[in-house]
Scaffold this motif. Structure first.
Motif, PDB file in Angstrom:
ATOM      1  N   UNK A 115       0.842  -1.198   0.000  1.00 18.25           N
ATOM      2  CA  UNK A 115       0.000   0.000   0.000  1.00 18.25           C
ATOM      3  C   UNK A 115       0.880   1.253   0.000  1.00 18.25           C
ATOM      4  N   UNK A 116       0.364   2.333  -0.595  1.00 18.02           N
ATOM      5  CA  UNK A 116       1.060   3.625  -0.614  1.00 18.02           C
ATOM      6  C   UNK A 116       0.263   4.605   0.223  1.00 18.02           C
ATOM      7  N   UNK A 117       0.836   5.032   1.351  1.00 14.00           N
ATOM      8  CA  UNK A 117       0.160   5.956   2.253  1.00 14.00           C
ATOM      9  C   UNK A 117       0.772   7.353   2.163  1.00 14.00           C
ATOM     10  N   UNK A 118      -0.080   8.341   2.267  1.00 16.19           N
ATOM     11  CA  UNK A 118       0.431   9.700   2.469  1.00 16.19           C
ATOM     12  C   UNK A 118       0.137  10.083   3.915  1.00 16.19           C
ATOM     13  N   UNK A 119       1.131  10.668   4.549  1.00 16.67           N
ATOM     14  CA  UNK A 119       1.016  11.034   5.960  1.00 16.67           C
ATOM     15  C   UNK A 119       0.996  12.558   6.065  1.00 16.67           C
ATOM     16  N   UNK A 120      -0.188  13.056   6.389  1.00 17.81           N
ATOM     17  CA  UNK A 120      -0.417  14.514   6.401  1.00 17.81           C
ATOM     18  C   UNK A 120      -0.283  15.022   7.834  1.00 17.81           C
ATOM     19  N   UNK A 121       0.646  15.966   8.038  1.00 18.00           N
ATOM     20  CA  UNK A 121       0.859  16.537   9.365  1.00 18.00           C
ATOM     21  C   UNK A 121      -0.049  17.740   9.589  1.00 18.00           C
TER      22      UNK A 121
END
Length: 332
Positions: A68-74
């Protein structure tokens, strides 16, 4: 709840959260959602911790998982997790490596039954799965089952199985080891059993009072007979309880006492001769007690251990084994 079901619920819950475009999920939110999902399924509060969710995410991102490809938004000190592609879902992905290996193991076990009529789908399923999920078998074999693929008579299993299922009387051309010519046996088939890598058919023949036992490797041909099928009231789940193997004499259950050498004792503790086995130590000697009907298979097993087993009781069984030993001695 089993660990596997537990993990599946977590992965599916995380997948649902990562796909949700209407809400942001930080690690605490993911923990809460997973715990809620497990509680709804099992009624138990498992108390999943952050560390477990981090481990789950790493697995889902790995090749063993679903890549899976996750984007981690701060957002300040918080980090929210979402799929890079909101249309992605692990439910739409091919099997991951772990699932593929588990499926390979299951198919390997099922292949033992591929000669039976109700398992004809196994070969077709193997081909489809190999094609769809790249499940080509590895060249290195790491497990095998004890079987004899060259044994005669295996080709009769589907026909015999169907005859038992649909209550058909059979005309069997049978050649025993004891006689030179084959004989015709008309039989009502009831049960198939494997023992010592050979298959046996149990049924009722008008030529015999008791249940007939036929080895499949001695069958030469089979034909259906237009006769009334005679049903059996025998429970074959219990039929073999008092014997070792497939020969069930009319004799009564006897208490067999054996003296066992110290070197053989650990083997018999881990692989009992029979379910009735009891081991006792008296005056430094090891005694093994069996409550069984003596038969040929029991005699052969005892003799196979040579001098490490001595039969003490009953007297008739001692004399029978002694007679066999003397005849063996005369061969040398």
């Amino acid at each position: 709840m089993s660990t596997n079901k537990h993990a599946i619920i977590r992965y599916q819950t995380l997948d649902k959260c990562f796909r949700n475009t209407g809400r942001n999920y930080a690690i605490d939110d993911l923990v809460e959602e997973c715990n809620r999902a497990i509680y709804e399924y099992s009624g138990k509060d498992e108390g999943i911790k952050k560390r477990q969710i981090y481990d789950d995410i790493r697995f889902m991102e790995s090749e063993q998982g679903w890549n899976i490809e996750l984007k981690k938004v701060k957002d300040g000190r918080r980090v929210f997790y979402k799929y890079e592609n909101p249309k992605f879902s692990i439910s739409n992905q091919p099997l991951n490596e772990t699932e593929a290996n588990q499926l390979r193991e299951a198919l390997l076990t099922l292949e033992r039954f591929k000669g039976l009529p109700q398992y004809k789908w196994i070969n077709e399923l193997n081909t489809r799965l190999e094609s769809s999920f790249s499940l080509k078998q590895k060249s290195d074999v790491i497990i095998s089952f004890e079987e004899n693929e060259f044994l005669k008579g295996l080709e009769f299993i589907p026909e015999l199985y169907n005859a038992i299922l649909y209550k058909k009387v059979l005309n069997i051309n049978y050649k025993s080891f004891k006689i030179e010519n084959s004989t015709i046996i008309i039989i009502n088939p009831y049960y198939l059993k494997q023992f010592n890598m050979r298959w046996f058919l149990f049924g009722k023949s008008n030529d015999y009072e008791s249940i007939t036992n036929l080895a499949l490797d001695r069958i030469e041909s089979i034909e259906s007979v237009n006769q009334q099928y005679i049903n059996s009231d025998i429970d074959f789940n219990e039929y073999f309880d008092d014997v070792l193997g497939v020969t069930v004499p009319k004799d009564i259950v006897e208490t067999i006492i054996l003296e066992v050498s110290e070197s053989l004792l650990p083997y018999l503790k881990t692989k009992p001769i029979h379910g009735s086995q009891v081991i006792k130590e008296v005056d430094g000697k090891n005694y093994l007690q069996l409550k069984v009907i003596p038969n040929y298979e029991l005699e052969m097993l005892i003799l196979s251990h040579g001098e490490k087993i001595k039969v003490l009781e009953p007297l008739f069984f001692v004399e029978k084994l002694l007679d066999r030993v003397n005849k063996m001695k005369n061969n040398y």
